[in-house]
Design an enzyme around this catalytic site. Structure first.
Site, PDB file in Angstrom:
ATOM      1  N   TRP A   1      -5.811  -3.828   3.270  1.00 16.75           N
ATOM      2  CA  TRP A   1      -5.609  -2.565   4.326  1.00 16.75           C
ATOM      3  C   TRP A   1      -5.625  -2.694   5.802  1.00 16.75           C
ATOM      4  CZ3 TRP A   1      -7.842   2.251   0.933  1.00 16.75           C
ATOM      5  CH2 TRP A   1      -6.954   2.193  -0.231  1.00 16.75           C
TER       6      TRP A   1
ATOM      7  N   ASN B   1       0.755  -1.156   0.043  1.00 18.30           N
ATOM      8  CA  ASN B   1      -0.016   0.176   0.015  1.00 18.30           C
ATOM      9  C   ASN B   1       1.020   1.166   0.090  1.00 18.30           C
ATOM     10  OD1 ASN B   1      -2.227   1.590   0.046  1.00 18.30           O
ATOM     11  ND2 ASN B   1      -2.285   1.669   2.320  1.00 18.30           N
TER      12      ASN B   1
ATOM     13  N   CYS C   1      -7.973   2.746  -7.033  1.00 24.75           N
ATOM     14  CA  CYS C   1      -7.090   3.954  -7.169  1.00 24.75           C
ATOM     15  C   CYS C   1      -5.570   3.669  -7.423  1.00 24.75           C
ATOM     16  CB  CYS C   1      -7.125   5.255  -6.162  1.00 24.75           C
ATOM     17  SG  CYS C   1      -6.955   4.631  -4.715  1.00 24.75           S
TER      18      CYS C   1
ATOM     19  N   HIS D   1      -4.577  14.569  -4.540  1.00 22.54           N
ATOM     20  CA  HIS D   1      -3.316  14.415  -3.772  1.00 22.54           C
ATOM     21  C   HIS D   1      -2.471  15.409  -4.102  1.00 22.54           C
ATOM     22  CE1 HIS D   1      -4.805  10.160  -4.246  1.00 22.54           C
ATOM     23  NE2 HIS D   1      -4.191  10.027  -3.075  1.00 22.54           N
TER      24      HIS D   1
ATOM     25  N   GLU E   1     -18.656  11.583   5.423  1.00 22.95           N
ATOM     26  CA  GLU E   1     -17.878  10.571   6.285  1.00 22.95           C
ATOM     27  C   GLU E   1     -17.113  11.181   7.330  1.00 22.95           C
ATOM     28  OE1 GLU E   1     -15.313   8.374   3.689  1.00 22.95           O
ATOM     29  OE2 GLU E   1     -16.942   8.056   2.214  1.00 22.95           O
TER      30      GLU E   1
ATOM     31  N   ARG F   1       1.405  11.107   3.981  1.00 25.22           N
ATOM     32  CA  ARG F   1       0.166  10.413   4.310  1.00 25.22           C
ATOM     33  C   ARG F   1       0.582   8.993   4.955  1.00 25.22           C
ATOM     34  NH1 ARG F   1      -5.029   9.674   5.710  1.00 25.22           N
ATOM     35  NH2 ARG F   1      -6.170   8.119   4.696  1.00 25.22           N
TER      36      ARG F   1
END
Length: 772
Positions: free
Chosen positions: A574, A121, A657, A708, A497, A528
């Protein structure tokens, strides 16, 4: 005396994300570059000391980066595209501009494309090599950091992304694959040769070149490209003033198909992943042996899991290698960049649970203990308290199975994985039921998590406010963004959210079978960081997760509101998955839990439901022969299981993505979603060619701008992007959306960008209406 120990790489963000905080403080104008550099020096010194104190022999340097190691390598080679050079920024600011774009007094440039680092990831920046690029040694970073460590009394092992992997991942200006012309190969090899020469002069004993691309299937010319590069580099290990040993480090898989070539080239060390590439690498060693003078760095300490190492299994692997060669070192299987920093401070985990885990610092201790045990004879191992204590962790008593979950899995039938009617008929019914315009606009789901949102969540956690007050705050935030979305003219709205800390952790907190940490952060890209939950036992839904706030949002508007869920494959990919049962079984358990949520959302009146599978491509095996049997044959049905029970008029979306989609585009279509959105703003839209060729039935929303980056795209820029999309797709199947969720962006960037997006969609709609 124990075997030599080596660490492939170490986390760089710091025990408490110090690097993230320093860099983001600089971006916000609260600090300067000197403070960022000072934080970097302090972290490097601390990380070298920690590894030294744990007895690591070969400690890596240059594994540190302010943003990304591929980006560092591009700068080292001088592969900085002209548009970034023209900004005239400092080296660090140029790196940041390439990583996240730049919009300011020096100019306006978008960021380089970003892709997943193999099956992790972690995201790397895709280097761009222009025809005019002059490849030459252009940075002193690796040498500076080596000297930094040397001044602290430590001779480190410099680490660089290898030239083969760099060239295979780099692209040309329009995203095309590079032409590996002789001039390019020679110039890249010359830089690496110069790097080795400089490290000899500086007193380095080992240099590690990472070549993970070697574990992929080979194309015509790959081995000749590798040999062409290293035939030019290898002689530089020796010069008149001394020599340096070269470690060729592979990871994430096996090199069975090229090991014979590697072992014949005379590398001083070859690093093999005996966790993810165990069978292939052992077979290669047994078949081809090891060249005289080559040390095998046996990667037996996993660099991508948080579970304690099974010492008996690792010793068996080392013994197997030891039967082939006496030249053996013990290593991590890959960089520890992909695991949290340390278990220190994780006092929220009870000790009987905590003892099953090992983060980066704890893995250093495992490395040392396994090395010591490997040097013992059988009697010494049998008498070892370390081995005995370790084996207690693997006696099968850690967790008991949930019989209710087992019964649901056993009861599944083929029809549970197939939605009716066929998609074309569903799409016709949905167009009528939803009444959306051509090129409908929406977002991927989340809106900015402002400082106030995070503060209110922290106040609830600390008991400073009650649940009722917190819920009133969340309702107010939903009201605010619903009204704002209506104002700017979005067609399908989302609730934002605000109640969610993370798209995986939030769901895990409402599922049975998950555990959570306080500070187990892992770098995802740039600054991040994510904090994956842990799958501890069998998974089931403990309570409704999203229904309350999705239904509330729908009650506040006449527009369609999209419910937002995380899909089962992404939930597993994840999270930190279990290692005592298969990934397939864990994913099916997750699919049943999320299916319950989907059906409850539909019953509450939500007509559009997005089930994100952002990480579907991420864990696709690196070898094509393993794609279906080892992954897709159960991952795709798991997604279909989630939504197969909904009504034909309920529209199912999914999102993906930062991955290469082209080669699995038919499998993505087989997920049987009604709409898919995906990252495309940093790409050249070649995925749309694949969609066209595959007669893709799913409606699609290729991202029209990059979230981003802090840049605000203009309306004209987005219109141009939409027109490019319409050149490759039927307008009746196109959705208009950003390329990902907006959680990490600021309000000042988010709303103007969305206004420009909506205006662009309306302008293109109007043009199409006239043309028709």
């Amino acid at each position: 005396m124990s075997l030599i120990t080596s660490v492939v790489g170490f986390p760089r963000i710091g025990a408490h994300r110090e690097l993230k905080k320093a860099i983001e403080g600089y971006w916000k104008g609260r600090t300067d570059l000197d403070e960022v550099r000072s934080t970097g020096r302090a972290l490097r010194a601390s990380h070298w000391r920690i590894q030294s104190d744990q007895g690591v022999d070969l400690i890596p340097s240059n594994d540190f980066s302010y943003y990304d190691q591929m980006l560092d390598t591009a700068i080292l080679l001088g592969a900085v595209p002209t548009r970034y050079r023209r900004l005239g920024l400092a080296e660090e600011d140029t790196l940041f501009a390439m990583g996240r774009g730049y919009q300011g007094p020096q100019g306006d440039v978008t960021a380089l494309p970003m892709k997943k680092w193999f099956t992790t990831n972690y995201h790397y920046l895709v280097p761009e090599i222009e025809d005019s690029t002059r490849i030459q040694l252009s940075s002193t970073k690796p040498f500076d950091e080596f000297k930094e460590a040397k001044e602290l009394g430590r001779i480190t092992k410099p680490v660089l992304v290898g030239p083969y992997t760099f060239l295979k991942l780099a692209r040309g200006p329009q995203g095309q694959r590079l032409d590996y012309r002789h001039e390019l190969i020679d110039s890249v090899a010359a830089v690496y040769a110069e790097v080795l020469t400089r490290f000899i002069d500086l007193g380095a004993e080992w240099v590690q070149l990472d070549e993970p691309y070697l574990v992929l299937d080979k194309q015509d010319g790959d081995i000749s490209l590798f040999k062409s590069l290293y035939d030019r580099i290898m002689p530089a290990r020796h010069n008149g003033s001394g020599a340096v040993k070269l470690l060729l480090q592979t990871y994430f898989g096996h090199v069975d198909d090229c090991y014979e070539v590697l072992q014949s080239m005379g590398f001083d060390g070859i690093g093999l992943d005996l966790v993810e590439g165990r069978e292939g690498n052992l077979a290669a060693l047994e078949r081809c042996g090891v060249s005289q003078g080559t040390t095998i760095f046996a990667g037996v300490i996993g660099g991508r899991n948080i579970w304690r190492n099974d010492y008996a299994r690792s010793l068996g692997l080392l013994d197997a290698v030891g039967r082939v060669t006496d030249h053996l070192a013990v290593s991590t299987a890959s960089s520890l960049l992909h695991v949290p920093f340390s278990l220190d401070g994780e006092d929220g985990l009870d000790e009987p649970v905590r003892r099953h885990f090992a983060f980066a610092v704890e893995k250093l201790g495992e490395l040392k203990e396994v090395s010591d045990l490997a040097d013992m004879d059988d009697a010494g191992r049998r008498a070892s308290p370390a081995l005995a204590g370790n084996q207690v962790l693997f006696d099968g008593s850690r967790v008991q199975a949930d019989p209710v979950v087992a019964e649901r899995i056993a009861a599944l039938q083929p029809q549970d994985f197939t939605r009716q009617p066929a998609r074309a008929e569903r799409q016709r019914l949905q167009r009528s039921a939803l009444g959306l315009p051509m090129l409908p606009t929406t977002t991927i789901g989340s809106f900015p998590q402002t400082a106030q949102v995070r503060a209110e969540r922290a106040r609830l956690r600390k008991g400073e406010i009650g649940q009722e007050e917190y819920d009133a705050f969340i309702a107010g935030e939903i009201d605010r963004v619903i009204a704002k979305q209506e104002q700017i003219g979005l067609d399908v709205l989302v609730h934002g959210e605000f109640e969610r800390n993370d798209m995986v952790e939030y769901f895990g907190q409402n599922l049975n079978g998950f555990l959570f940490t306080r500070n187990a952060w892992v770098q995802s890209y740039g600054t991040r960081c994510v904090k994956p939950p842990i799958v501890w036992g069998d998974v089931s839904r403990a309570r409704p997760i999203t229904v309350r706030w999705s239904a509330y949002a729908q009650s506040r508007t006449d527009h369609v509101v999209k419910g937002m869920l995380t899909g089962p494959v992404t939930m597993l990919n994840w999270s930190w998955p279990r290692e005592d049962v298969s990934h397939e079984l864990q994913t099916q358990q997750l699919a049943l839990a999320i299916r319950d949520e989907v059906l409850d959302l539909q019953a509450s009146g939500v007509k559009v439901i997005q089930i994100d599978e952002a990480a579907l491509r991420e864990k696709l095996p690196l070898r094509r022969s393993d794609w279906h049997s080892s992954y897709l044959d159960w991952a795709i049905p798991a997604f279909r299981l989630v939504h197969s029970g909904v009504d034909p008029t309920t529209q199912i979306h999914t999102h993906m993505c930062y991955s290469e989609f082209n080669d699995i585009i038919e499998d993505i279509d087989a997920m049987d979603a009604d709409v898919i959105s995906f990252e495309a703003s940093r790409s050249d839209l070649t995925v749309l060619d694949a969609i066209q060729a595959a007669h893709f039935e799913t409606e699609a929303g290729p991202g029209v701008y990059d979230i981003h980056s802090p840049r605000i795209p203009s309306q004209g820029e987005i219109e141009e992007r939409i027109n490019l999309i319409l050149g490759k797709m039927d307008a009746g199947k196109v959705w208009i959306n950003p390329d990902c969720g907006l959680k990490t962006r600021g309000e000042a960037e988010t709303w103007p960008s969305l206004e420009h997006m909506v205006a662009a969609a309306k302008a293109v709609r109007a043009r199409l209406a006239v043309e028709r």
